[in-house]
Write a protein that holds these residues in place. Structure first.
Motif, PDB file in Angstrom:
ATOM      1  N   LYS A  34     -75.650  11.892 -73.067  1.00 30.38           N
ATOM      2  CA  LYS A  34     -75.911  11.154 -71.845  1.00 30.38           C
ATOM      3  C   LYS A  34     -75.868  12.067 -70.623  1.00 30.38           C
ATOM      4  N   ASN A  35     -76.719  11.765 -69.659  1.00 27.33           N
ATOM      5  CA  ASN A  35     -76.668  12.435 -68.376  1.00 27.33           C
ATOM      6  C   ASN A  35     -75.498  11.881 -67.566  1.00 27.33           C
ATOM      7  N   PHE A  36     -74.988  12.660 -66.614  1.00 28.14           N
ATOM      8  CA  PHE A  36     -73.841  12.195 -65.844  1.00 28.14           C
ATOM      9  C   PHE A  36     -74.143  10.905 -65.091  1.00 28.14           C
ATOM     10  N   THR A  37     -75.427  10.658 -64.792  1.00 28.80           N
ATOM     11  CA  THR A  37     -75.794   9.444 -64.063  1.00 28.80           C
ATOM     12  C   THR A  37     -75.623   8.190 -64.914  1.00 28.80           C
ATOM     13  N   GLU A  38     -75.463   8.358 -66.221  1.00 27.80           N
ATOM     14  CA  GLU A  38     -75.267   7.218 -67.124  1.00 27.80           C
ATOM     15  C   GLU A  38     -73.793   6.940 -67.398  1.00 27.80           C
ATOM     16  N   ALA A  66     -75.070  24.209 -52.597  1.00 27.31           N
ATOM     17  CA  ALA A  66     -74.861  23.221 -53.644  1.00 27.31           C
ATOM     18  C   ALA A  66     -75.490  21.882 -53.307  1.00 27.31           C
ATOM     19  N   LEU A  67     -75.632  21.590 -52.027  1.00 28.63           N
ATOM     20  CA  LEU A  67     -76.169  20.293 -51.631  1.00 28.63           C
ATOM     21  C   LEU A  67     -77.677  20.218 -51.782  1.00 28.63           C
ATOM     22  N   ILE A  68     -78.351  21.353 -51.857  1.00 26.69           N
ATOM     23  CA  ILE A  68     -79.804  21.315 -51.942  1.00 26.69           C
ATOM     24  C   ILE A  68     -80.322  21.813 -53.287  1.00 26.69           C
ATOM     25  N   GLN A  69     -79.438  22.322 -54.121  1.00 22.13           N
ATOM     26  CA  GLN A  69     -79.842  22.730 -55.457  1.00 22.13           C
ATOM     27  C   GLN A  69     -79.971  21.510 -56.351  1.00 22.13           C
ATOM     28  N   PRO A  70     -80.860  21.517 -57.344  1.00 24.04           N
ATOM     29  CA  PRO A  70     -80.925  20.407 -58.294  1.00 24.04           C
ATOM     30  C   PRO A  70     -79.588  20.257 -59.014  1.00 24.04           C
ATOM     31  N   ILE A  71     -79.130  19.014 -59.149  1.00 27.49           N
ATOM     32  CA  ILE A  71     -77.856  18.757 -59.809  1.00 27.49           C
ATOM     33  C   ILE A  71     -78.056  18.763 -61.315  1.00 27.49           C
ATOM     34  N   GLU A  72     -77.321  19.601 -62.003  1.00 27.52           N
ATOM     35  CA  GLU A  72     -77.424  19.706 -63.450  1.00 27.52           C
ATOM     36  C   GLU A  72     -76.166  19.181 -64.109  1.00 27.52           C
ATOM     37  N   GLU A  73     -76.338  18.684 -65.308  1.00 30.00           N
ATOM     38  CA  GLU A  73     -75.210  18.171 -66.067  1.00 30.00           C
ATOM     39  C   GLU A  73     -74.258  19.318 -66.430  1.00 30.00           C
ATOM     40  N   LEU A 101     -64.552  18.369 -58.190  1.00 28.35           N
ATOM     41  CA  LEU A 101     -65.373  17.460 -58.991  1.00 28.35           C
ATOM     42  C   LEU A 101     -65.916  18.155 -60.232  1.00 28.35           C
ATOM     43  N   TYR A 102     -65.814  17.469 -61.370  1.00 32.53           N
ATOM     44  CA  TYR A 102     -66.476  17.892 -62.603  1.00 32.53           C
ATOM     45  C   TYR A 102     -67.531  16.842 -62.962  1.00 32.53           C
ATOM     46  N   TYR A 103     -68.757  17.284 -63.134  1.00 34.62           N
ATOM     47  CA  TYR A 103     -69.788  16.363 -63.612  1.00 34.62           C
ATOM     48  C   TYR A 103     -69.575  16.108 -65.109  1.00 34.62           C
ATOM     49  N   ALA A 104     -69.769  14.871 -65.525  1.00 38.21           N
ATOM     50  CA  ALA A 104     -69.570  14.500 -66.923  1.00 38.21           C
ATOM     51  C   ALA A 104     -70.358  15.412 -67.849  1.00 38.21           C
ATOM     52  N   ASN A 105     -69.745  15.758 -68.968  1.00 38.22           N
ATOM     53  CA  ASN A 105     -70.364  16.666 -69.929  1.00 38.22           C
ATOM     54  C   ASN A 105     -70.454  15.986 -71.291  1.00 38.22           C
ATOM     55  N   ASN A 106     -71.527  15.257 -71.492  1.00 38.02           N
ATOM     56  CA  ASN A 106     -71.742  14.507 -72.723  1.00 38.02           C
ATOM     57  C   ASN A 106     -73.070  14.923 -73.325  1.00 38.02           C
ATOM     58  N   PRO A 107     -73.090  15.297 -74.625  1.00 37.37           N
ATOM     59  CA  PRO A 107     -74.329  15.800 -75.233  1.00 37.37           C
ATOM     60  C   PRO A 107     -75.430  14.754 -75.343  1.00 37.37           C
ATOM     61  N   PHE A 157     -73.903   9.920 -56.538  1.00 37.15           N
ATOM     62  CA  PHE A 157     -72.788   9.142 -57.067  1.00 37.15           C
ATOM     63  C   PHE A 157     -72.649   7.754 -56.419  1.00 37.15           C
ATOM     64  N   LYS A 158     -73.497   7.436 -55.450  1.00 32.87           N
ATOM     65  CA  LYS A 158     -73.330   6.172 -54.736  1.00 32.87           C
ATOM     66  C   LYS A 158     -73.550   4.954 -55.619  1.00 32.87           C
ATOM     67  N   THR A 159     -74.418   5.057 -56.603  1.00 34.23           N
ATOM     68  CA  THR A 159     -74.722   3.902 -57.453  1.00 34.23           C
ATOM     69  C   THR A 159     -73.978   3.946 -58.787  1.00 34.23           C
ATOM     70  N   ILE A 160     -73.330   5.057 -59.086  1.00 36.03           N
ATOM     71  CA  ILE A 160     -72.576   5.191 -60.338  1.00 36.03           C
ATOM     72  C   ILE A 160     -71.263   4.412 -60.223  1.00 36.03           C
ATOM     73  N   PRO A 161     -70.870   3.642 -61.252  1.00 40.31           N
ATOM     74  CA  PRO A 161     -69.590   2.937 -61.198  1.00 40.31           C
ATOM     75  C   PRO A 161     -68.435   3.892 -60.896  1.00 40.31           C
ATOM     76  N   PHE A 162     -67.660   3.549 -59.872  1.00 41.57           N
ATOM     77  CA  PHE A 162     -66.581   4.406 -59.385  1.00 41.57           C
ATOM     78  C   PHE A 162     -65.235   3.737 -59.653  1.00 41.57           C
ATOM     79  N   TYR A 163     -64.369   4.444 -60.377  1.00 39.11           N
ATOM     80  CA  TYR A 163     -63.048   3.925 -60.714  1.00 39.11           C
ATOM     81  C   TYR A 163     -61.974   4.851 -60.137  1.00 39.11           C
ATOM     82  N   ILE A 164     -60.852   4.270 -59.771  1.00 41.87           N
ATOM     83  CA  ILE A 164     -59.689   5.054 -59.363  1.00 41.87           C
ATOM     84  C   ILE A 164     -58.627   4.885 -60.442  1.00 41.87           C
TER      85      ILE A 164
END
Length: 448
Positions: A57-61, A22-29, A49-55, A150-157
């Protein structure tokens, strides 16, 4: 570690990937991943972890949200995931109000021993908030290093109940770690939902709240006030373990004099304690009562069957000796001496550091009622508190065309407060649409 399409999770027949792929595969939404992190010797924590699923926007947004459950000992990967904000409910049907449409979701079973997390030795359980925060920082450092996307994505608790107390402590330590450069992430804020920030303020407000709702009369209110005074005295003397026992007595009194009001929603009733089963290793009476009221009910048979059956089969990495939720009673009992300690000072430090702090509370919650939240809020030493207090609340509507008020809120500088109407302790379960709207407001995706 696994990486699978979340929308196929209900099939639970997905092929397993080899560890590390999983660490070397391309990350898909629209994907999900999970793993263990050894945070201390003989102590391992599980995350999902669940990657965001928005039609659109990409999870990075979109932001990353870590959800922390209460208890302590309530499972985030189970209850928060399948009962509150995850993509599927406990019937494995899509949740219309899942937060996944607006954020990636990280569920963590903490403290050690909660959910699928486990301790190999009896002395490996967390004893206080400092240990809880220290363990979580190990996990977060591992997570962000392993998933640099995920290092640059806004992180909330975001948190609920005792999870709010843990979230406050974790947030402060995360901030300090970022200042030192030991963790690299974009920490954007913390949300404290129906949170156990100042236990004594909650208990002292039970009497007036229940009285105003016709659930106590004059005599019962007087008796409840006396119990509250005993708890306050114990707290002032630093007798926190004794305060926990008195708190258990206070809850028993409330149940008896209200004919079994539910602590998580005053419109409901508790099941008779005689129907509850006790753990053989859990023999202290007051802890038995507290555990069953505030942790065991999160792990109802249906959810336990799901987590220990189909979900365990899907995840594939859960050790044979680990049963979901089995160690939760020990998690709870090990935190007894820390349970009643307030963390108002930590919230003050967060605000002084400029960290965005959101407080939200369900109108119908008793265990952490809104009156108690407002009471400890008034004790903050934050210089901007007066300005915040003088602000007028604004009403919120889930549907802009509706006149049905769903909540009130106000915000000043880096502090916000949401009064969620028609909701109990578990706000996303009771008012899913409003909880989703609040989350989008907190993360800057929606205006009021």
């Amino acid at each position: 570690m696994e990486l699978v399409p979340w929308h196929l999770a209900a099939l639970l027949l997905l092929p397993s990937l080899s560890p590390g792929i999983a660490l070397i595969q391309p990350i898909e939404e629209g994907k999900e991943a999970w793993d263990y992190v050894t945070v201390r010797s003989n102590a391992s924590m599980f995350w999902w972890l669940y990657y965001a699923n928005n039609p659109c926007k990409n999870f990075t947004e979109l932001p990353l949200i870590m959800w922390l459950q209460g208890g302590p000992g309530g499972s985030s990967t189970g209850f928060g995931n399948f009962e509150e904000i995850g993509p599927l409910d406990e019937e494995l049907k899509p949740r219309k109000t899942t937060w996944l449409q607006s954020a990636s979701l990280l569920f963590v079973d903490n403290p050690v021993g909660t959910g699928f997390s486990f301790a190999n030795q009896s002395d490996a359980y967390a004893k206080n908030l400092d240990m809880v925060a220290s363990d979580m920082l190990v996990l977060l450092q591992n997570f962000f290093d392993a998933r640099p996307e995920f290092k640059t994505i806004p992180f909330y608790i975001f948190s609920e109940s005792y999870g709010g107390k843990m979230a406050a402590g974790i947030s402060l330590e995360l901030y300090k770690a970022m200042q030192k450069g030991s963790i690299n992430c974009n920490f954007a804020g913390v949300a404290l939902g129906d949170s156990w920030i100042s236990p004594v303020d909650s208990v002292l407000s039970w009497g007036p709240y229940l009285y105003s709702m016709s659930l106590l009369d004059d005599r019962s209110l007087t008796d409840m006030t006396k119990i509250g005074e005993k708890i306050l005295d114990a707290m002032n003397k630093g007798l926190y373990e004794w305060a926990t026992q008195l708190w258990a007595d206070a809850e028993t009194f409330v149940e008896q004099d209200t004919d079994g009001v539910n602590f998580y929603n005053i419109l409901n009733k508790n099941p008779p304690e005689s129907t509850m089963k006790t753990s053989p290793e859990f023999t202290q009476d007051h802890l038995v009562r507290l555990y069953h009221r505030h942790v065991r009910q999160l792990h109802q048979d249906k959810l336990s069957e799901l987590m220990n059956g189909p979900i365990r089969k899907k995840l594939k990495i859960i050790p044979d000796f680990v049963t979901w939720g089995e160690q939760s009673s020990l998690v709870f009992s090990n935190m007894e001496k820390d349970f009643m300690k307030p963390v108002i000072n930590i919230v003050d430090e967060l605000l002084e550091a400029g960290i965005n702090v959101t407080i939200y509370n369900g109108q119908l919650d008793l265990i952490v009622d809104t009156m108690g939240q407002e009471a400890w809020l008034r004790k903050l030493k934050w210089p901007e508190l007066t300005a915040f207090s003088q602000m007028k609340r604004k009403p919120l509507y889930v549907n802009p065309e509706s006149n049905d008020t769903s909540a009130f809120y106000k915000s000043h500088k880096n502090l916000a407060f949401y009064w969620i109407l028609k909701a109990g302790h578990m706000v996303p379960s009771d008012q899913g649409e409003m909880a989703l709207k609040m989350m989008r407001m907190v993360t800057g995706q929606e205006e009021s």
